[in-house]
Design a protein around this motif. Structure first.
Motif, PDB file in Angstrom:
ATOM      1  N   UNK A 189       0.656  -1.108   0.000  1.00 30.61           N
ATOM      2  CA  UNK A 189       0.012   0.189  -0.070  1.00 30.61           C
ATOM      3  C   UNK A 189       0.816   1.138   0.077  1.00 30.61           C
ATOM      4  N   UNK A 190       0.184   2.396  -0.315  1.00 30.60           N
ATOM      5  CA  UNK A 190       1.156   3.638  -0.206  1.00 30.60           C
ATOM      6  C   UNK A 190       0.658   4.593   0.812  1.00 30.60           C
ATOM      7  N   UNK A 191       1.452   5.405   1.060  1.00 38.72           N
ATOM      8  CA  UNK A 191       1.333   6.462   2.124  1.00 38.72           C
ATOM      9  C   UNK A 191       2.170   7.591   1.622  1.00 38.72           C
ATOM     10  N   UNK A 201      -8.831  -4.154  -4.136  1.00 35.45           N
ATOM     11  CA  UNK A 201      -7.810  -4.560  -4.137  1.00 35.45           C
ATOM     12  C   UNK A 201      -6.598  -4.622  -3.161  1.00 35.45           C
ATOM     13  N   UNK A 202      -7.011  -4.395  -1.907  1.00 36.65           N
ATOM     14  CA  UNK A 202      -6.477  -4.129  -0.574  1.00 36.65           C
ATOM     15  C   UNK A 202      -7.016  -5.542   0.098  1.00 36.65           C
ATOM     16  N   UNK A 203      -5.890  -6.127   0.567  1.00 34.62           N
ATOM     17  CA  UNK A 203      -5.749  -7.381   1.552  1.00 34.62           C
ATOM     18  C   UNK A 203      -5.507  -7.212   2.877  1.00 34.62           C
ATOM     19  N   UNK A 204      -6.095  -7.844   3.954  1.00 35.90           N
ATOM     20  CA  UNK A 204      -5.800  -7.543   5.187  1.00 35.90           C
ATOM     21  C   UNK A 204      -4.176  -8.106   5.340  1.00 35.90           C
ATOM     22  N   UNK A 205      -3.569  -7.563   6.425  1.00 32.68           N
ATOM     23  CA  UNK A 205      -2.153  -8.228   6.798  1.00 32.68           C
ATOM     24  C   UNK A 205      -2.356  -9.586   7.593  1.00 32.68           C
ATOM     25  N   UNK A 206      -1.558 -10.441   7.251  1.00 30.09           N
ATOM     26  CA  UNK A 206      -1.363 -11.780   8.198  1.00 30.09           C
ATOM     27  C   UNK A 206      -1.066 -11.575   9.366  1.00 30.09           C
ATOM     28  N   UNK A 263      -5.207   1.712   7.356  1.00 29.45           N
ATOM     29  CA  UNK A 263      -5.137   0.604   6.425  1.00 29.45           C
ATOM     30  C   UNK A 263      -4.935  -0.621   6.974  1.00 29.45           C
ATOM     31  N   UNK A 264      -4.507  -1.577   6.301  1.00 30.60           N
ATOM     32  CA  UNK A 264      -4.071  -2.781   6.834  1.00 30.60           C
ATOM     33  C   UNK A 264      -3.118  -3.130   7.712  1.00 30.60           C
ATOM     34  N   UNK A 265      -2.086  -2.361   7.744  1.00 30.28           N
ATOM     35  CA  UNK A 265      -0.962  -2.490   8.644  1.00 30.28           C
ATOM     36  C   UNK A 265      -1.200  -1.702  10.106  1.00 30.28           C
ATOM     37  N   UNK A 266      -2.169  -0.996  10.066  1.00 32.74           N
ATOM     38  CA  UNK A 266      -2.532  -0.187  11.147  1.00 32.74           C
ATOM     39  C   UNK A 266      -2.587  -1.151  12.411  1.00 32.74           C
TER      40      UNK A 266
END
Length: 320
Positions: A7-9, A43-48, A135-138
């Motif tokens: 993802x982008x930031x 298109x965004x997947x959750x983090x494992x 997002x997913x890594x928060x």
């Protein structure tokens, strides 16, 4: 592990004027797809979450080397359970030019100031941006357990600055050193002490033409000068009972850490041709780097690092 996504930031670098004050980040993470409609539509997947909170590795680029050149390494590290971050900051270069830069605070690199503060403004800005990222890594990042990987000028500012960021527990650098230019007021041939409180993995290629092509900056005679990377390992780093490593990669050149090499920018035209398959160089570099990070960010016992150093593409290893 189910795969790697990114993802982008973005973040502003304090003290610089728009539009040349913005770093654009790409964050690579281990993903665990669920097959949901949200994934399909965004298109965004959750983090494992299996290995969270994730140690974070920030890759600091060389001058005018875009972050896409280090994507292969970011993916390799994310496959091994790290969150890896690359970034582009188009800012001030020497002579009033603009370009991709890790940022160099020249006043902080002069004799009267060196060692009192970081020489790069981008690294702390990126670390703070990750604290605020959604997002997913928060909530899944261990931002008290960070490694810095620098290439070329990015490696120099990392070695000059890491101790000013207490989150940093390991440093790796490729094709870099801490010799300083006479134009900053240093005597010819000066190697300044690295500002690093953690173990350092210093990596070099046997055929680095870029460092040789830049040697006149340091005021030494061509006939008598010594390799600045070896001098950095011997003179700039403290003895850490073998935790510091100097790894020389067989037949590799200055851009051995880069894929693909962009011949339209940076200084690849100064480099010597690689005498080893660059894919093999990258594989060895990734294995050694990941194993080194496992020791210092995850407390691994070092057996995997010893094995990685036995790779035939590693020409020489030294420890301090």
């Amino acid at each position: 592990m189910s795969g790697v996504r990114s993802i982008w930031w973005a973040t502003a670098v304090p003290g610089y004027e728009a539009p040349f004050d913005t770093a654009h980040l790409r964050v690579f993470y281990p993903a665990k797809p669920t097959g949901s409609d949200a994934e399909r539509l965004s298109g965004v997947f959750p983090a494992d979450p299996a290995l969270a909170p994730y140690p974070v590795v920030i890759i600091v680029s060389g001058v005018n080397v875009g972050q896409e050149a280090y994507r292969w390494l970011a993916v390799a590290l994310a496959e091994r359970g790290y969150v890896a971050v690359t970034y582009d900051w188009v800012g001030e270069l020497f002579g009033g030019l603009k370009g991709i830069t890790p940022g160099v605070i020249l006043d902080a690199a002069k004799p009267d100031a060196y060692g009192t503060r970081a020489t790069t403004p981008s690294v702390p800005a990126v670390i703070e941006a990750l604290r605020e990222m959604t997002g997913p890594v928060a909530g899944l990042l261990d931002l008290d357990n960070v490694a810095l990987i620098g290439h070329s000028a990015g490696g120099t500012v990392v070695l000059q600055s890491a101790r000013f960021f207490p989150q940093v527990k390991a440093v790796a650098a490729y094709g870099t050193h801490t010799m300083v230019a006479t134009m900053l007021g240093w005597p010819a041939g000066t190697v300044v002490p690295a500002q690093v409180d953690s173990a350092v993995l210093l990596m070099a290629g046997e055929r680095d033409g870029v460092i040789n092509g830049s040697a006149d900056r340091y005021g030494e005679e061509a006939a008598t000068r010594k390799d600045p990377i070896s001098r950095t390992f011997d003179e700039a780093l403290p003895d850490r009972d073998g935790a510091n490593l100097l790894v020389t990669l067989a037949g590799a050149n200055h851009f051995g850490i880069v894929h693909p090499v962009d011949e339209t920018a940076a200084r690849a035209f100064l480099d010597l041709p690689a005498e080893r398959d660059p894919a093999l160089t990258r594989a060895a570099l990734a294995d050694v780097t990941a194993a080194f990070l496992d020791v210092h960010l995850r407390g691994a016992d070092g057996d995997a690092l010893d094995k990685a150093l036995e790779n035939p593409d590693v020409a020489e290893t030294r420890r301090r």
